[in-house]
Design a protein around this motif. Structure first.
Motif, PDB file in Angstrom:
ATOM      1  N   VAL A 161       0.847  -1.198   0.000  1.00 55.95           N
ATOM      2  CA  VAL A 161       0.000   0.000   0.000  1.00 55.95           C
ATOM      3  C   VAL A 161       0.881   1.246   0.000  1.00 55.95           C
ATOM      4  O   VAL A 161       0.618   2.205  -0.736  1.00 55.95           O
ATOM      5  CB  VAL A 161      -0.956   0.010   1.211  1.00 55.95           C
ATOM      6  CG1 VAL A 161      -1.733   1.317   1.292  1.00 55.95           C
ATOM      7  CG2 VAL A 161      -1.910  -1.179   1.148  1.00 55.95           C
ATOM      8  N   GLN A 162       1.943   1.225   0.780  1.00 55.45           N
ATOM      9  CA  GLN A 162       2.849   2.369   0.815  1.00 55.45           C
ATOM     10  C   GLN A 162       3.533   2.576  -0.535  1.00 55.45           C
ATOM     11  O   GLN A 162       3.758   3.706  -0.957  1.00 55.45           O
ATOM     12  CB  GLN A 162       3.878   2.185   1.932  1.00 55.45           C
ATOM     13  CG  GLN A 162       3.232   2.307   3.305  1.00 55.45           C
ATOM     14  CD  GLN A 162       4.178   1.904   4.422  1.00 55.45           C
ATOM     15  OE1 GLN A 162       4.870   0.894   4.331  1.00 55.45           O
ATOM     16  NE2 GLN A 162       4.198   2.706   5.477  1.00 55.45           N
ATOM     17  N   GLN A 163       3.834   1.488  -1.233  1.00 55.41           N
ATOM     18  CA  GLN A 163       4.444   1.599  -2.558  1.00 55.41           C
ATOM     19  C   GLN A 163       3.476   2.262  -3.526  1.00 55.41           C
ATOM     20  O   GLN A 163       3.871   3.121  -4.313  1.00 55.41           O
ATOM     21  CB  GLN A 163       4.865   0.213  -3.063  1.00 55.41           C
ATOM     22  CG  GLN A 163       5.646   0.228  -4.358  1.00 55.41           C
ATOM     23  CD  GLN A 163       4.758   0.300  -5.588  1.00 55.41           C
ATOM     24  OE1 GLN A 163       3.684  -0.277  -5.634  1.00 55.41           O
ATOM     25  NE2 GLN A 163       5.212   1.019  -6.600  1.00 55.41           N
ATOM     26  N   VAL A 164       2.193   1.897  -3.473  1.00 56.76           N
ATOM     27  CA  VAL A 164       1.186   2.532  -4.320  1.00 56.76           C
ATOM     28  C   VAL A 164       1.094   4.019  -3.977  1.00 56.76           C
ATOM     29  O   VAL A 164       1.037   4.877  -4.862  1.00 56.76           O
ATOM     30  CB  VAL A 164      -0.188   1.840  -4.181  1.00 56.76           C
ATOM     31  CG1 VAL A 164      -1.302   2.654  -4.834  1.00 56.76           C
ATOM     32  CG2 VAL A 164      -0.140   0.432  -4.763  1.00 56.76           C
ATOM     33  N   LEU A 165       1.114   4.338  -2.694  1.00 53.35           N
ATOM     34  CA  LEU A 165       1.054   5.731  -2.242  1.00 53.35           C
ATOM     35  C   LEU A 165       2.217   6.542  -2.822  1.00 53.35           C
ATOM     36  O   LEU A 165       2.018   7.612  -3.395  1.00 53.35           O
ATOM     37  CB  LEU A 165       1.084   5.776  -0.711  1.00 53.35           C
ATOM     38  CG  LEU A 165       1.211   7.144  -0.054  1.00 53.35           C
ATOM     39  CD1 LEU A 165      -0.066   7.940  -0.238  1.00 53.35           C
ATOM     40  CD2 LEU A 165       1.521   6.995   1.426  1.00 53.35           C
ATOM     41  N   ILE A 166       3.411   6.031  -2.697  1.00 50.32           N
ATOM     42  CA  ILE A 166       4.599   6.744  -3.184  1.00 50.32           C
ATOM     43  C   ILE A 166       4.566   6.886  -4.704  1.00 50.32           C
ATOM     44  O   ILE A 166       4.841   7.953  -5.250  1.00 50.32           O
ATOM     45  CB  ILE A 166       5.879   6.042  -2.693  1.00 50.32           C
ATOM     46  CG1 ILE A 166       6.000   6.230  -1.183  1.00 50.32           C
ATOM     47  CG2 ILE A 166       7.116   6.570  -3.419  1.00 50.32           C
ATOM     48  CD1 ILE A 166       7.017   5.323  -0.519  1.00 50.32           C
ATOM     49  N   SER A 167       4.187   5.817  -5.391  1.00 50.67           N
ATOM     50  CA  SER A 167       4.120   5.852  -6.850  1.00 50.67           C
ATOM     51  C   SER A 167       3.113   6.900  -7.337  1.00 50.67           C
ATOM     52  O   SER A 167       3.410   7.695  -8.229  1.00 50.67           O
ATOM     53  CB  SER A 167       3.736   4.459  -7.370  1.00 50.67           C
ATOM     54  OG  SER A 167       3.556   4.470  -8.753  1.00 50.67           O
ATOM     55  N   ALA A 168       1.924   6.905  -6.744  1.00 50.94           N
ATOM     56  CA  ALA A 168       0.887   7.864  -7.151  1.00 50.94           C
ATOM     57  C   ALA A 168       1.319   9.299  -6.830  1.00 50.94           C
ATOM     58  O   ALA A 168       1.101  10.211  -7.625  1.00 50.94           O
ATOM     59  CB  ALA A 168      -0.440   7.531  -6.470  1.00 50.94           C
ATOM     60  N   ALA A 169       1.956   9.493  -5.684  1.00 52.26           N
ATOM     61  CA  ALA A 169       2.410  10.844  -5.306  1.00 52.26           C
ATOM     62  C   ALA A 169       3.518  11.332  -6.234  1.00 52.26           C
ATOM     63  O   ALA A 169       3.518  12.495  -6.654  1.00 52.26           O
ATOM     64  CB  ALA A 169       2.880  10.848  -3.855  1.00 52.26           C
TER      65      ALA A 169
END
Length: 172
Positions: A119-127
Motif C-alpha cells: 500500500v505504501q508503494q502505491v502511495l509513493i508511486s501515485a504521489a
C-alpha cells in the motif's frame, strides 16, 4: 434568506497561498487509496461510529483487519452478543439478529494495518506521478505495448489491482 447562504466555498480558499508540494501530493494519493479501498487501511487505529442495518444475523464492520472489538451495542447502549470472524470480517449475531434501522448499531473497534509495504508503494508511486504532472493535465504513459492515462492523483489500474486485498467488502 440571502444568496450568500447558498454559496458553497471554494475547496482552495486562497489559490495564491496554495502549495502543490510533496506533502500535499502524498495526502492526495493517500485520499485516493482510502477512497479506492473504502476505509482508512493504515495505520491500526481506534474507530467508533454507527451502522445502519436491515437486521439479519450477519453484518460487516466498516473496516478490514479488525484487531479488536471494544464494544458493539444497540442504539440504547445495550451490548450485543456476537461472534467475529477475522478471516472474512463478518460479525454474526448470537441472539437471533441485529437491530434494524438508521444508526441501529454503535461500534468501537481497532482496525487497520501497521505495516503494508504494498500500500505504501502505491502511495509513493501515485504521489511521484502527481509531481510530474501539472494539476488538471492528463498524462499518457506507454510501457511494453500497454498504455494508460491518468490525471494528477488518480490510481492506475495496476495500482488498483494491488489494493484489491484491502478493499472493504471483499474477502481477504
Amino acid at each position: 434568506m440571502s444568496d450568500e447562504a447558498n454559496v458553497v466555498p471554494d475547496m482552495i480558499a486562497d489559490p495564491s497561498a496554495f502549495e502543490d508540494d510533496a506533502q500535499f501530493r502524498l495526502r492526495a494519493a493517500q485520499a485516493a487509496i482510502r477512497r479506492e479501498c473504502g476505509w482508512h487501511v493504515m495505520p491500526n487505529a481506534a474507530l467508533a461510529g454507527t451502522l445502519n442495518t436491515r437486521g439479519g444475523t450477519v453484518i460487516r464492520l466498516p473496516a478490514r483487519h479488525v484487531t479488536s472489538i471494544e464494544s458493539l451495542t444497540d442504539r440504547q447502549g445495550n451490548p450485543l452478543a456476537y461472534a467475529y470472524d477475522p478471516e472474512t470480517g463478518l460479525v454474526e449475531s448470537l441472539s437471533g439478529g441485529f437491530p434494524v434501522g438508521v444508526a441501529a448499531i454503535h461500534y468501537s473497534i481497532h482496525a487497520g494495518y501497521n505495516e503494508a509495504p504494498d500500500v505504501q508503494q502505491v502511495l509513493i508511486s501515485a504521489a511521484k506521478r502527481a509531481g510530474m504532472s501539472p494539476i488538471g493535465l492528463v498524462k499518457s504513459q506507454s510501457t511494453n505495448g500497454s498504455s494508460a492515462s491518468y490525471d494528477a492523483v488518480s490510481l492506475m489500474q495496476e495500482e488498483k489491482d494491488k489494493l484489491k486485498p484491502y478493499r472493504l467488502g471483499g474477502l481477504p
